[in-house]
Design a protein around this motif. Sequence first.
Motif, mmCIF file in Angstrom:
data_model
loop_
_atom_site.group_PDB
_atom_site.id
_atom_site.type_symbol
_atom_site.label_atom_id
_atom_site.label_comp_id
_atom_site.label_asym_id
_atom_site.label_seq_id
_atom_site.Cartn_x
_atom_site.Cartn_y
_atom_site.Cartn_z
ATOM 1 N N ALA A 91 -7.484 1.734 -9.399
ATOM 2 C CA ALA A 91 -7.327 2.735 -10.458
ATOM 3 C C ALA A 91 -7.225 4.140 -9.867
ATOM 4 C CB ALA A 91 -8.510 2.646 -11.424
ATOM 5 N N THR A 92 -8.036 4.421 -8.843
ATOM 6 C CA THR A 92 -7.999 5.743 -8.212
ATOM 7 C C THR A 92 -6.645 6.011 -7.568
ATOM 8 O OG1 THR A 92 -10.374 5.619 -7.751
ATOM 9 C CG2 THR A 92 -9.091 7.213 -6.481
ATOM 10 N N VAL A 93 -6.131 5.032 -6.823
ATOM 11 C CA VAL A 93 -4.839 5.203 -6.147
ATOM 12 C C VAL A 93 -3.696 5.324 -7.157
ATOM 13 C CG1 VAL A 93 -3.187 4.130 -4.579
ATOM 14 C CG2 VAL A 93 -5.630 4.016 -4.072
ATOM 15 N N MET A 94 -3.726 4.529 -8.218
ATOM 16 C CA MET A 94 -2.659 4.568 -9.203
ATOM 17 C C MET A 94 -2.648 5.881 -9.970
ATOM 18 S SD MET A 94 0.005 3.230 -10.386
ATOM 19 C CE MET A 94 -0.057 1.602 -9.655
ATOM 20 N N ILE A 95 -3.824 6.379 -10.329
ATOM 21 C CA ILE A 95 -3.895 7.673 -11.004
ATOM 22 C C ILE A 95 -3.355 8.780 -10.099
ATOM 23 C CG2 ILE A 95 -5.482 9.430 -11.889
ATOM 24 C CD1 ILE A 95 -7.260 7.129 -12.880
ATOM 25 N N ALA A 96 -3.736 8.738 -8.828
ATOM 26 C CA ALA A 96 -3.243 9.738 -7.877
ATOM 27 C C ALA A 96 -1.724 9.657 -7.730
ATOM 28 C CB ALA A 96 -3.916 9.537 -6.519
ATOM 29 N N THR A 97 -1.185 8.448 -7.753
ATOM 30 C CA THR A 97 0.263 8.267 -7.641
ATOM 31 C C THR A 97 0.980 8.881 -8.837
ATOM 32 O OG1 THR A 97 -0.063 6.212 -6.407
ATOM 33 C CG2 THR A 97 2.096 6.563 -7.384
ATOM 34 N N ARG A 98 0.448 8.648 -10.032
ATOM 35 C CA ARG A 98 1.086 9.148 -11.253
ATOM 36 C C ARG A 98 1.080 10.669 -11.322
ATOM 37 N NH1 ARG A 98 4.816 7.084 -13.418
ATOM 38 N NH2 ARG A 98 4.343 8.199 -15.357
ATOM 39 N N VAL A 99 0.033 11.302 -10.814
ATOM 40 C CA VAL A 99 -0.044 12.763 -10.887
ATOM 41 C C VAL A 99 0.520 13.418 -9.633
ATOM 42 C CG1 VAL A 99 -2.036 12.663 -12.408
ATOM 43 C CG2 VAL A 99 -2.396 12.860 -9.942
ATOM 44 N N GLY A 100 1.007 12.607 -8.691
ATOM 45 C CA GLY A 100 1.608 13.148 -7.480
ATOM 46 C C GLY A 100 0.607 13.709 -6.494
ATOM 47 N N MET A 101 -0.577 13.141 -6.447
ATOM 48 C CA MET A 101 -1.630 13.634 -5.557
ATOM 49 C C MET A 101 -1.739 12.730 -4.328
ATOM 50 S SD MET A 101 -5.678 14.221 -6.374
ATOM 51 C CE MET A 101 -6.018 12.455 -6.537
ATOM 52 N N PRO A 102 -1.647 13.289 -3.131
ATOM 53 C CA PRO A 102 -1.831 12.471 -1.928
ATOM 54 C C PRO A 102 -3.234 11.880 -1.891
ATOM 55 C CG PRO A 102 -0.872 14.606 -1.370
ATOM 56 C CD PRO A 102 -1.324 14.688 -2.801
ATOM 57 N N ILE A 103 -3.332 10.634 -1.495
ATOM 58 C CA ILE A 103 -4.629 9.974 -1.437
ATOM 59 C C ILE A 103 -4.580 8.883 -0.385
ATOM 60 C CG2 ILE A 103 -4.098 8.221 -3.175
ATOM 61 C CD1 ILE A 103 -6.962 8.546 -4.214
ATOM 62 N N SER A 104 -5.709 8.562 0.175
ATOM 63 C CA SER A 104 -5.819 7.485 1.159
ATOM 64 C C SER A 104 -6.372 6.241 0.483
ATOM 65 C CB SER A 104 -6.730 7.910 2.316
ATOM 66 O OG SER A 104 -7.127 6.794 3.087
ATOM 67 N N THR A 105 -5.651 5.127 0.605
ATOM 68 C CA THR A 105 -6.149 3.862 0.068
ATOM 69 C C THR A 105 -7.445 3.456 0.764
ATOM 70 O OG1 THR A 105 -3.899 3.165 -0.444
ATOM 71 C CG2 THR A 105 -5.570 1.445 -0.357
ATOM 72 N N THR A 106 -7.547 3.758 2.043
ATOM 73 C CA THR A 106 -8.766 3.447 2.788
ATOM 74 C C THR A 106 -9.963 4.173 2.198
ATOM 75 O OG1 THR A 106 -7.502 3.123 4.828
ATOM 76 C CG2 THR A 106 -9.868 3.519 5.048
ATOM 77 N N HIS A 107 -9.816 5.467 1.920
ATOM 78 C CA HIS A 107 -10.907 6.231 1.318
ATOM 79 C C HIS A 107 -11.252 5.693 -0.065
ATOM 80 C CE1 HIS A 107 -9.721 9.041 4.497
ATOM 81 N NE2 HIS A 107 -10.862 9.669 4.308
ATOM 82 N N ALA A 108 -10.212 5.358 -0.845
ATOM 83 C CA ALA A 108 -10.452 4.846 -2.198
ATOM 84 C C ALA A 108 -11.192 3.508 -2.156
ATOM 85 C CB ALA A 108 -9.123 4.692 -2.937
#
Length: 256
Positions: A91-108
């Motif tokens: 959910a964290t990664v998908m939300i970040a993807t939709r809003v265009g926010m860089p995120i690490s799957t490892t951190h999530a």
Amino acid sequence: MILLLAFSALFLAFANGANDNFKGFATVWGSQSLHYRKALFAATLATGGGSVISLFLAQDLVRRFSGKGLVPDTVVADPAFVTSAGLGAAATVMIATRVGMPISTTHALLGGLIGAGVMASSSGIDLGALGSGFVLPLLISPLLAATLGLVAYLYIKTRRAVALDCVCIGGSVAAVTADGTGLRFVSPSPVIVLAQKADCDRLPSPIIRLSVPLLLDRVHILSATAICFARSVNDTPKLAALLIAANATGVRMSVA
């Protein structure tokens, strides 16, 4: 529960691909070295290749991101723990993807494991394992990448500073005359000449002539491919850990 656990793992894999797949080729597209669809296709191929190679190179990551060592084994075997960690990360990664926010799957995923582990384990999280196995590598990796990137840039910048525009392989040696007015040919043997474009234009027809900017452009694409490949080798086992946990839990439940 087993279906939900498997869904959480697949959902995380989907979100990971949606968020991470193009990052490695973003600079290639931004510099107009490749069109968007070609860059995305190349990123997908490199990611797929890394996933396959991870079967042979990254078994330890599967164990680590299953939660073993971070929480007691009894908690790792609980389907609710693995499902919660996977759904939280996905959910964290998908939300970040939709809003265009860089995120690490490892951190999530690490955050999901910590959150679910705190709730599921009465003894909490093993802080020693968390620090040495997760936090320290995550802190060191950006610093190491920044250092290597700086060294690579300085090396390439130094090479470009001498205005080498082309590489020619031909049958004559080209050298600058003593008074610096141009080129002279001093040998009939095949040689490699690195010079400015204007000087390369004055050479006899070379066997091979390469543009240095074009060559660097191809190296850029190769480096982007390596990023996607390496990321996939590193990320695939983490996602597979959830699926493996789902299968193991399913066996226990069917036996019960």
